[in-house]
Design a protein around this motif. Sequence first.
Motif, PDB file in Angstrom:
ATOM      1  N   THR A  65       0.612  -1.263   0.011  1.00 49.44           N
ATOM      2  CA  THR A  65       0.069   0.074   0.023  1.00 49.44           C
ATOM      3  C   THR A  65       0.873   1.262  -0.208  1.00 49.44           C
ATOM      4  O   THR A  65       1.915   1.329   0.610  1.00 49.44           O
ATOM      5  CB  THR A  65      -0.809  -0.034   1.226  1.00 49.44           C
ATOM      6  OG1 THR A  65      -1.805  -1.318   1.213  1.00 49.44           O
ATOM      7  CG2 THR A  65      -2.044   0.951   1.236  1.00 49.44           C
ATOM      8  N   MET A  66       0.312   2.238  -0.710  1.00 45.44           N
ATOM      9  CA  MET A  66       0.868   3.651  -0.663  1.00 45.44           C
ATOM     10  C   MET A  66      -0.174   4.501  -0.111  1.00 45.44           C
ATOM     11  O   MET A  66      -1.274   4.407  -0.327  1.00 45.44           O
ATOM     12  CB  MET A  66       1.269   4.102  -1.955  1.00 45.44           C
ATOM     13  CG  MET A  66       2.531   3.272  -2.762  1.00 45.44           C
ATOM     14  SD  MET A  66       3.960   3.714  -2.210  1.00 45.44           S
ATOM     15  CE  MET A  66       5.172   2.699  -2.770  1.00 45.44           C
ATOM     16  N   ARG A  67       0.486   5.471   0.592  1.00 44.75           N
ATOM     17  CA  ARG A  67      -0.434   6.491   1.087  1.00 44.75           C
ATOM     18  C   ARG A  67      -0.272   7.892   0.809  1.00 44.75           C
ATOM     19  O   ARG A  67       0.760   8.181   0.823  1.00 44.75           O
ATOM     20  CB  ARG A  67      -0.491   6.360   2.757  1.00 44.75           C
ATOM     21  CG  ARG A  67      -1.598   7.443   3.303  1.00 44.75           C
ATOM     22  CD  ARG A  67      -1.319   7.815   4.813  1.00 44.75           C
ATOM     23  NE  ARG A  67      -2.407   8.969   5.179  1.00 44.75           N
ATOM     24  CZ  ARG A  67      -1.980   9.705   6.252  1.00 44.75           C
ATOM     25  NH1 ARG A  67      -0.981   9.240   7.108  1.00 44.75           N
ATOM     26  NH2 ARG A  67      -2.741  10.624   6.260  1.00 44.75           N
ATOM     27  N   VAL A  68      -1.462   8.560   0.259  1.00 45.72           N
ATOM     28  CA  VAL A  68      -1.100  10.056  -0.120  1.00 45.72           C
ATOM     29  C   VAL A  68      -1.769  10.744   1.158  1.00 45.72           C
ATOM     30  O   VAL A  68      -2.913  10.743   1.345  1.00 45.72           O
ATOM     31  CB  VAL A  68      -2.016  10.461  -1.513  1.00 45.72           C
ATOM     32  CG1 VAL A  68      -2.032  11.793  -1.619  1.00 45.72           C
ATOM     33  CG2 VAL A  68      -1.406   9.586  -2.497  1.00 45.72           C
ATOM     34  N   PRO A  69      -0.990  11.218   1.955  1.00 50.75           N
ATOM     35  CA  PRO A  69      -1.382  12.079   3.066  1.00 50.75           C
ATOM     36  C   PRO A  69      -1.552  13.381   2.970  1.00 50.75           C
ATOM     37  O   PRO A  69      -2.569  14.021   3.518  1.00 50.75           O
ATOM     38  CB  PRO A  69      -0.126  11.918   4.186  1.00 50.75           C
ATOM     39  CG  PRO A  69       1.162  11.873   2.978  1.00 50.75           C
ATOM     40  CD  PRO A  69       0.582  11.150   1.991  1.00 50.75           C
ATOM     41  N   LEU A  70      -1.086  14.242   1.816  1.00 50.61           N
ATOM     42  CA  LEU A  70      -0.997  15.402   1.738  1.00 50.61           C
ATOM     43  C   LEU A  70      -1.206  15.880   0.053  1.00 50.61           C
ATOM     44  O   LEU A  70      -0.218  15.256  -0.536  1.00 50.61           O
ATOM     45  CB  LEU A  70      -0.087  16.250   2.550  1.00 50.61           C
ATOM     46  CG  LEU A  70      -0.224  16.678   4.030  1.00 50.61           C
ATOM     47  CD1 LEU A  70       0.722  17.389   4.651  1.00 50.61           C
ATOM     48  CD2 LEU A  70      -1.389  17.332   4.382  1.00 50.61           C
ATOM     49  N   MET A  71      -1.872  16.803  -0.238  1.00 48.59           N
ATOM     50  CA  MET A  71      -1.795  17.430  -1.561  1.00 48.59           C
ATOM     51  C   MET A  71      -2.281  18.693  -1.339  1.00 48.59           C
ATOM     52  O   MET A  71      -3.200  18.939  -0.623  1.00 48.59           O
ATOM     53  CB  MET A  71      -2.416  16.589  -2.800  1.00 48.59           C
ATOM     54  CG  MET A  71      -3.954  16.465  -2.465  1.00 48.59           C
ATOM     55  SD  MET A  71      -4.720  16.217  -4.260  1.00 48.59           S
ATOM     56  CE  MET A  71      -4.075  17.891  -5.204  1.00 48.59           C
ATOM     57  N   GLY A  72      -1.942  19.666  -2.470  1.00 50.18           N
ATOM     58  CA  GLY A  72      -2.584  20.665  -2.066  1.00 50.18           C
ATOM     59  C   GLY A  72      -2.280  21.863  -3.890  1.00 50.18           C
ATOM     60  O   GLY A  72      -1.353  21.395  -4.173  1.00 50.18           O
ATOM     61  N   VAL A  73      -3.307  22.710  -4.188  1.00 50.59           N
ATOM     62  CA  VAL A  73      -3.212  23.469  -4.855  1.00 50.59           C
ATOM     63  C   VAL A  73      -3.569  24.953  -4.562  1.00 50.59           C
ATOM     64  O   VAL A  73      -4.330  25.099  -3.899  1.00 50.59           O
ATOM     65  CB  VAL A  73      -4.249  22.940  -6.301  1.00 50.59           C
ATOM     66  CG1 VAL A  73      -4.225  23.826  -7.438  1.00 50.59           C
ATOM     67  CG2 VAL A  73      -4.010  21.386  -6.633  1.00 50.59           C
ATOM     68  N   LYS A  74      -2.711  25.586  -5.370  1.00 47.68           N
ATOM     69  CA  LYS A  74      -2.749  27.041  -4.728  1.00 47.68           C
ATOM     70  C   LYS A  74      -4.140  27.490  -4.964  1.00 47.68           C
ATOM     71  O   LYS A  74      -4.834  27.314  -5.812  1.00 47.68           O
ATOM     72  CB  LYS A  74      -1.844  27.937  -5.419  1.00 47.68           C
ATOM     73  CG  LYS A  74      -0.346  27.787  -4.701  1.00 47.68           C
ATOM     74  CD  LYS A  74       0.492  28.868  -4.956  1.00 47.68           C
ATOM     75  CE  LYS A  74       2.075  29.148  -4.502  1.00 47.68           C
ATOM     76  NZ  LYS A  74       2.695  30.238  -4.696  1.00 47.68           N
ATOM     77  N   LYS A  75      -4.598  28.310  -3.808  1.00 48.16           N
ATOM     78  CA  LYS A  75      -6.185  28.816  -3.826  1.00 48.16           C
ATOM     79  C   LYS A  75      -6.653  29.471  -5.218  1.00 48.16           C
ATOM     80  O   LYS A  75      -7.892  29.434  -5.597  1.00 48.16           O
ATOM     81  CB  LYS A  75      -6.078  29.865  -2.601  1.00 48.16           C
ATOM     82  CG  LYS A  75      -7.552  30.142  -2.353  1.00 48.16           C
ATOM     83  CD  LYS A  75      -7.657  31.045  -1.089  1.00 48.16           C
ATOM     84  CE  LYS A  75      -7.283  30.317   0.272  1.00 48.16           C
ATOM     85  NZ  LYS A  75      -7.469  31.124   1.495  1.00 48.16           N
ATOM     86  N   GLU A  76      -5.709  30.202  -5.823  1.00 48.91           N
ATOM     87  CA  GLU A  76      -6.128  30.878  -7.032  1.00 48.91           C
ATOM     88  C   GLU A  76      -6.603  30.242  -8.233  1.00 48.91           C
ATOM     89  O   GLU A  76      -7.283  30.509  -9.033  1.00 48.91           O
ATOM     90  CB  GLU A  76      -5.142  32.133  -7.339  1.00 48.91           C
ATOM     91  CG  GLU A  76      -3.902  31.140  -7.790  1.00 48.91           C
ATOM     92  CD  GLU A  76      -2.713  32.309  -8.536  1.00 48.91           C
ATOM     93  OE1 GLU A  76      -3.233  32.980  -9.461  1.00 48.91           O
ATOM     94  OE2 GLU A  76      -1.742  32.387  -7.692  1.00 48.91           O
ATOM     95  N   TYR A  77      -6.033  28.780  -8.173  1.00 52.24           N
ATOM     96  CA  TYR A  77      -6.276  27.701  -9.007  1.00 52.24           C
ATOM     97  C   TYR A  77      -7.306  26.813  -8.740  1.00 52.24           C
ATOM     98  O   TYR A  77      -7.993  25.962  -9.389  1.00 52.24           O
ATOM     99  CB  TYR A  77      -5.159  26.915  -9.671  1.00 52.24           C
ATOM    100  CG  TYR A  77      -4.137  28.148 -10.017  1.00 52.24           C
ATOM    101  CD1 TYR A  77      -4.168  28.622 -11.410  1.00 52.24           C
ATOM    102  CD2 TYR A  77      -2.877  28.268  -9.293  1.00 52.24           C
ATOM    103  CE1 TYR A  77      -3.124  29.414 -11.690  1.00 52.24           C
ATOM    104  CE2 TYR A  77      -2.132  29.247  -9.792  1.00 52.24           C
ATOM    105  CZ  TYR A  77      -2.115  29.684 -11.028  1.00 52.24           C
ATOM    106  OH  TYR A  77      -1.182  30.598 -11.468  1.00 52.24           O
TER     107      TYR A  77
END
Length: 394
Positions: free
Chosen positions: A318-330
């Motif tokens: 298993t792989m876990r994706v704990p965090l991701m983010g896209v800048k608010k303006e997009y």
Amino acid sequence: MPNTAKRGLNVSQQIDVTPVSGKKDFNAFVDLGYRLNASYPNFVPQLRSETVELLTPGKNPFFEHARVQFFLARRGGKVVGRISAHIDELALKQPPEQGMGPGTGNWGLFDAEDEQVAKALIARAEDWLREQGMTRVLAPISMSIWEEPGLLVRGHDHPPTVMMGHHNPAYQAWFENAGYTEAKKLLTYDLDITKEFPPIVQRIVAAGEKNPRIKIRPMEIKHFAREAAIVIDVLNDAWSGNWGFVPFTEAEAKYGGKKMTPLIREDLNMVAELDGEPVAFMLTWSNANEPIKEIGGKLFPFGWIRMLRWLRDPQCNTMRVPLMGVKKEYQNSRLASQLAFMMIEYIRRNSVKSYGATRGEIGWILDDNKGMLAIAEAIDSKVNREYVIYEKAL
């Protein structure tokens, strides 16, 4: 003064809740979590050294902006429960409509032998928070919102992935009987990564690859400080409007980076650039809970050999994706979902090819984060765990 639960109890059943004082109490606080959960087949005992570091001022930078008090419950001289009460000064500065805000304290790191012990522990944590001027509780949060927030209420039938909580199913009723109601639900999604994503997702990824403005690149470990700064910049911008958000400090970024460096692989962590500027990221970790469960959370006498070998070649299921983010303006744009799909697809391919993984886990995700929920559903992932953060007025 110790808090004593007396109603309906005789002297032999008296429960005393006292602050942790000294090394003996501290060790008892740490060790109780292992003892009370050892009988659960899907419990994964974390490395004791990691737990000690998490709870130690001067090592965990959370203490730099938080007031923390640990408590132990004893009955007949035996340790039968534990709880932490804490106030994050940064959380107090957040807008109340985003979940935290002035007057909001927390408790966490909860374990108890039975409901009588639970009531005594929670009552003592609430008393301490009142003494500190708090008027409301969000719990359980152990200890930072970025660590292990919420109580597991669905998904006890399989082991947690790395840095995810796993709790006694009885706790839900105990908390609710103590007057706590649901404030927010957090979800994790499971997916089969050996299969290609649906055609529409593949088309979105292919279109992004033809766009000269977009570049998806692996994080470069040799430039760790630069990459960490990018992640913190995007994270604090992207998540700033989310429920429960508390800014990630530079010290916490360095601490987290150092702690997770053994799990970081360049081809599993991506930065998305638009016209040469970083606008999104996605972190992925190999599930260290798989080898940790095999060694029972003990590095000695021989567990360290197993862990060292695994870290050199972290093959896992298993792989876990704990965090991701896209800048608010997009955010709320087609570009945001396109960047997310591209990063997920590249990580999916690498996970299967280089690490032998067969499944991925994304989370946690707020149950009202429509953008992330749509992405999770588009790649045919399904909810496999639910956590609840409770609230109560003091």
